[in-house]
Design an enzyme around this catalytic site. Sequence first.
Site, mmCIF file in Angstrom:
data_model
loop_
_atom_site.group_PDB
_atom_site.id
_atom_site.type_symbol
_atom_site.label_atom_id
_atom_site.label_comp_id
_atom_site.label_asym_id
_atom_site.label_seq_id
_atom_site.Cartn_x
_atom_site.Cartn_y
_atom_site.Cartn_z
ATOM 1 C CE1 TYR A 142 42.981 50.719 45.946
ATOM 2 C CE2 TYR A 142 40.689 50.456 45.272
ATOM 3 C CZ TYR A 142 41.982 49.983 45.319
ATOM 4 O OH TYR A 142 42.298 48.777 44.718
ATOM 5 C CE LYS A 146 44.133 50.470 42.349
ATOM 6 N NZ LYS A 146 45.269 49.699 41.783
#
Length: 238
Positions: A142, A146
């Site tokens: 994740y 990002k």
Amino acid sequence: MPSLTNAVVLVTGANGGIGTEFVRAALDRGASKVYATARNPQTWTDDRIVPLPLDVTDADSIEAAVSAAGDVTVVINNAGGVPPTASMLDISEADLRANLELNFFAPVRVSRAFAPTLIAADDAALVNIHSVASWYAFGGTYSASKAALWSATNSLRLELDPLGVLVTGVHVGYVDTRMAAHADGPKMLPGDLVAAVYDAVEAGAYEVVADDISARIKSGLAAPIEVLYPELRTAGGN
């Protein structure tokens, strides 16, 4: 500078807690229309809201959305998701690729696809939601996805700013939604986050550092890596 008054806004991931707030708050600020997109759009009672099917991981779906929303002036890349594990070692390659597809490739594709429409519009804006995870690697895949989106947003900004399109990147920690239900610690209210984002867009700001944890992490990025990650000081007995 962009204004929400009479704007035509497109929100990805509009069914979620943050997405729903982006839709409602845009209308409160005077937007004339909001395209509320999702794989399976929910029903809205306001005629100014146009439910629009959009699978951000599907190129044909993105192309169809561009054709349907040719009057858009503000695009908000809000859709995203978390992988089944935060471990870079334990995650399967399929899940690794799927999360990068959703959190990185999808918003970049949406941005590229809508770029000609935004360039042709007056006072247009593109908003990408990065998360504090783009600066702090607690989230494994994740965080990696990002961080990649943050870098892509910076590149898109350099290209689109001279063409009259504001590109605003948003960094925030946990927000009080179903996606963060498992998390402990302080959580920002969706309405407060959205208000900060729209305030920034209307002020012509390139970046939103929405909460204390994001500000703290940003301030530490120039420090030695073991200051940002103090657990490294004792790892492996070093």
